[in-house]
Design an enzyme around this catalytic site. Structure first.
Site, PDB file in Angstrom:
ATOM      1  N   HIS A  41       0.857  -1.191   0.000  1.00  0.00           N
ATOM      2  CA  HIS A  41       0.000   0.000   0.000  1.00  0.00           C
ATOM      3  C   HIS A  41       0.888   1.233   0.000  1.00  0.00           C
ATOM      4  CE1 HIS A  41      -3.181   2.790   1.253  1.00  0.00           C
ATOM      5  NE2 HIS A  41      -4.017   1.863   0.839  1.00  0.00           N
ATOM      6  N   ASP A  43      -7.978  -5.120   0.120  1.00  0.00           N
ATOM      7  CA  ASP A  43      -8.498  -5.891  -1.006  1.00  0.00           C
ATOM      8  C   ASP A  43      -8.148  -7.376  -0.963  1.00  0.00           C
ATOM      9  OD1 ASP A  43      -9.860  -3.868  -2.327  1.00  0.00           O
ATOM     10  OD2 ASP A  43      -7.997  -3.062  -3.145  1.00  0.00           O
TER      11      ASP A  43
HETATM   12  N1  CMC Z   1       3.929  -7.639  -4.833  1.00  0.00           N
HETATM   13  C1  CMC Z   1       5.272  -7.697  -5.014  1.00  0.00           C
HETATM   14  N2  CMC Z   1       6.101  -6.656  -4.842  1.00  0.00           N
HETATM   15  C2  CMC Z   1       5.541  -5.513  -4.486  1.00  0.00           C
HETATM   16  C3  CMC Z   1       4.167  -5.366  -4.281  1.00  0.00           C
HETATM   17  C4  CMC Z   1       3.348  -6.492  -4.474  1.00  0.00           C
HETATM   18  N3  CMC Z   1       2.031  -6.422  -4.298  1.00  0.00           N
HETATM   19  N4  CMC Z   1       3.883  -4.091  -3.931  1.00  0.00           N
HETATM   20  C5  CMC Z   1       5.060  -3.452  -3.909  1.00  0.00           C
HETATM   21  N5  CMC Z   1       6.069  -4.310  -4.237  1.00  0.00           N
HETATM   22  C6  CMC Z   1       7.498  -4.009  -4.272  1.00  0.00           C
HETATM   23  C7  CMC Z   1       7.869  -3.204  -5.500  1.00  0.00           C
HETATM   24  O1  CMC Z   1       8.234  -4.050  -6.564  1.00  0.00           O
HETATM   25  C8  CMC Z   1       9.006  -2.381  -4.989  1.00  0.00           C
HETATM   26  O2  CMC Z   1      10.154  -3.221  -4.908  1.00  0.00           O
HETATM   27  P1  CMC Z   1      11.617  -2.640  -5.305  1.00  0.00           P
HETATM   28  O3  CMC Z   1      11.897  -1.616  -4.233  1.00  0.00           O
HETATM   29  O4  CMC Z   1      12.504  -3.837  -5.278  1.00  0.00           O
HETATM   30  O5  CMC Z   1      11.450  -2.037  -6.661  1.00  0.00           O
HETATM   31  C9  CMC Z   1       8.616  -2.054  -3.542  1.00  0.00           C
HETATM   32  O6  CMC Z   1       7.760  -3.173  -3.148  1.00  0.00           O
HETATM   33  C10 CMC Z   1       7.867  -0.744  -3.396  1.00  0.00           C
HETATM   34  O7  CMC Z   1       6.745  -0.761  -4.258  1.00  0.00           O
HETATM   35  P2  CMC Z   1       6.117   0.487  -4.997  1.00  0.00           P
HETATM   36  O8  CMC Z   1       5.474   0.020  -6.262  1.00  0.00           O
HETATM   37  O9  CMC Z   1       7.120   1.594  -5.062  1.00  0.00           O
HETATM   38  O10 CMC Z   1       4.998   0.938  -3.948  1.00  0.00           O
HETATM   39  P3  CMC Z   1       3.809   1.939  -4.239  1.00  0.00           P
HETATM   40  O11 CMC Z   1       3.550   2.629  -2.955  1.00  0.00           O
HETATM   41  O12 CMC Z   1       4.062   2.783  -5.437  1.00  0.00           O
HETATM   42  O13 CMC Z   1       2.630   0.939  -4.624  1.00  0.00           O
HETATM   43  C11 CMC Z   1       0.707  -0.391  -4.552  1.00  0.00           C
HETATM   44  C12 CMC Z   1       1.564   0.622  -3.799  1.00  0.00           C
HETATM   45  C13 CMC Z   1      -0.576  -0.635  -3.739  1.00  0.00           C
HETATM   46  C14 CMC Z   1       0.289   0.158  -5.937  1.00  0.00           C
HETATM   47  C15 CMC Z   1       1.509  -1.700  -4.711  1.00  0.00           C
HETATM   48  O14 CMC Z   1       1.875  -2.198  -3.449  1.00  0.00           O
HETATM   49  C16 CMC Z   1       0.746  -2.752  -5.512  1.00  0.00           C
HETATM   50  O15 CMC Z   1       0.767  -2.736  -6.741  1.00  0.00           O
HETATM   51  N6  CMC Z   1       0.038  -3.710  -4.810  1.00  0.00           N
HETATM   52  C17 CMC Z   1      -0.760  -4.679  -5.487  1.00  0.00           C
HETATM   53  C18 CMC Z   1      -2.078  -4.060  -5.933  1.00  0.00           C
HETATM   54  C19 CMC Z   1      -3.033  -3.829  -4.779  1.00  0.00           C
HETATM   55  O16 CMC Z   1      -3.232  -4.693  -3.936  1.00  0.00           O
HETATM   56  N7  CMC Z   1      -3.664  -2.641  -4.770  1.00  0.00           N
HETATM   57  C20 CMC Z   1      -4.649  -2.275  -3.754  1.00  0.00           C
HETATM   58  C21 CMC Z   1      -4.193  -1.146  -2.907  1.00  0.00           C
HETATM   59  S1  CMC Z   1      -5.252  -0.878  -1.478  1.00  0.00           S
HETATM   60  C22 CMC Z   1      -6.681  -0.131  -2.105  1.00  0.00           C
HETATM   61  C23 CMC Z   1      -6.984   1.212  -1.515  1.00  0.00           C
HETATM   62  O17 CMC Z   1      -6.653   1.524  -0.355  1.00  0.00           O
HETATM   63  O18 CMC Z   1      -7.618   2.017  -2.260  1.00  0.00           O
END
Ligand code: CMC
Length: 429
Positions: A306, A362
């Protein structure tokens, strides 16, 4: 310690003192930093508002590091355990828990505004047989502004109140009708003898019986899910509601914009992706291979991670518990076993621990919605019904906030300048 920031502009050598209030500087204060009087002042570049506060708000508090979520200061766990969705809606909108008198009046008002004008029904029936229910909900919410033109008088608190009541009351009616539409089933009118979620379930599932009686455990679980989704401070859809609302348009148009934002897969659609992922994994034996694929960067563990929570999402804990109550009625969703094992393995794996990746709201919600027999397209509609009081609380706060102006970000222009127009006859010759 002085609460200010000293900035030295290395282009000119000039120094500036900029006040710090509540851990922020005012972006407008940077405007005084210029290389010459006739040059534009310094601005910030922040796509996606990752480090910009757009408002002061007393609605919802989140501490992502510690996994805390509070509405008006009350922890989400206590609200989910002891409150009802309509009480939480009152709390969000009016800032305090209602007295018995206020609560009874509020519930009565909402119950008696669940009907919509018959013409709403006619135009909803005009959608294609396979229309996405979110598109139908977005359009019909926006269209309500034409039935209540007085809603544009946003400066009058009594007028705002009645529109807020109408919107919270009618959202389940519109959502349920969008659901029935896709199934080719007759739209069911509200039953004002039932409570908010029982009535919603009746409009969704009633057939020829005199009264649809939902299992109280299912009605309560849905009420809790609505509470969990009721607000989440400045997320994408709330920002859309505030941004559109800042033009002083009526609340139906502003909330319609919020529904549009929620429709997007990066916002409201992750629980559906979790279900697809669990189905693809298929059995517990395949989990190690799947996790290896995630760690190799081939895919994401959906429902984990998240932007704000770097700890267990407090909503995910409550939903996990609600799963037990729902599955007691509906029978266990076979995907639950895979989800639980996946969570256990991920929480012990260094890749996820190091990156502070925990289950989010989710991860389990799709499993519950599926147990209710909702098709995936309906998941976001449920989210929208739950989020409506939050959108309206934030909208109402915006209207009363003297600091707010029409949302109008700056840009960094990257295109051409001062070109000379060549008429078509010359260009195409
Ligand atoms: N699975 C595997 N690796 C992950 C995941 C995941 N679900 N989420 C983040 N990472 C890794 C990412 O690859 C990165 O690694 P590295 O530093 O080696 O490159 C690190 O963790 C940081 O990730 P980020 O993409 O910079 O984090 P973000 O804050 O931009 O993304 C997120 C947040 C929710 C988009 C992401 O965690 C994700 O895509 N999760 C899966 C989709 C999901 O469940 N979304 C629902 C969010 S909750 C709904 C709401 O509150 O509205």
């Amino acid at each position: 310690m002085t609460d200010s920031l000293t900035v030295r502009d290395n282009r000119t050598g000039a120094e500036y003192d900029i006040p710090i209030t509540d851990g922020t500087i005012r972006a407008a204060d940077l405007g005084q930093i210029k290389t010459a009087d006739d040059q534009p002042g310094l601005a910030t570049y922040d796509p996606g508002f990752v480090n910009t506060a757009s408002c002061r708000s007393s609605v919802t508090y989140i501490d992502g590091e510690k996994g805390i979520l509070e509405y008006r200061g009350y922890p989400i766990e206590q609200l989910a355990e002891n409150s009802t969705f309509l009480e939480v809606a009152y709390l969000l909108i009016y800032g305090e828990l209602p007295s018995k008198e206020q609560y009874d009046k509020w519930v009565h008002e909402i119950t008696y505004h669940t009907y919509v004008h018959e013409n709403v029904k006619s135009f909803m029936q005009g959608f294609r047989y396979d229309a996405h229910p979110m598109g139908m909900l977005m359009a019909s919410t926006g269209a309500l502004s034409t039935f209540y033109p007085e809603a544009s008088n946003i400066a009058d608190p009594d007028n705002r109140h009645i529109q807020i009541v109408r919107m919270i009351a009618k959202m389940p009616t519109l959502g349920a009708w969008a659901f029935r539409h896709a199934q080719g089933k007759p739209y069911i009118y509200p039953d004002n003898e039932l409570n908010y979620t029982e009535n919603f379930l009746s409009m969704l599932f009633k057939m020829s019986e005199h009264r649809y009686e939902a299992d109280p455990r299912l009605a309560r679980a849905l009420d809790v899910l609505f509470i969990l989704h009721a607000d989440h401070e400045q997320n994408c859809s709330t920002n859309a509601v505030r941004s559109v609302g800042s033009s002083q348009v009526d609340p139906y148009s502003a909330v319609g914009a919020g529904i549009g934002a929620l429709f997007g897969p990066l916002h409201g659609g992750a629980n559906e992706a979790v279900l697809r992922m669990l189905r693809r994994i298929g059995s517990k034996d395949n989990i190690p291979d799947f996790i290896a694929g995630v760690k190799d960067g081939n895919e994401r563990l959906m429902g984990f991670g998240h932007r704000v929570y770097k700890n267990y999402d407090p909503r995910a804990k409550i939903i996990k518990k609600a799963c037990d109550d729902v599955f007691e009625v509906t029978g266990v969703n076979p995907l639950l076993e895979i989800a639980q094992e996946l969570e256990k393995i991920a929480l012990e794996d260094e890749y996820f621990v190091k990156r502070k990746l925990y289950p989010n709201v989710d991860f389990y919600s799709g499993l519950i919605y599926e147990a209710f027999q909702f098709p995936p397209e309906m998941f976001t509609v449920l989210f929208a019904i739950g989020r409506t009081p939050g959108w309206l609380a934030q909208w109402q706060e915006l209207i009363g906030d003297k600091d707010q102006k029409i949302a109008r970000p700056k840009q960094i222009y990257t295109g051409d300048r001062g070109l000379t127009f060549t008429p078509r006859e010359e260009r195409w010759a």
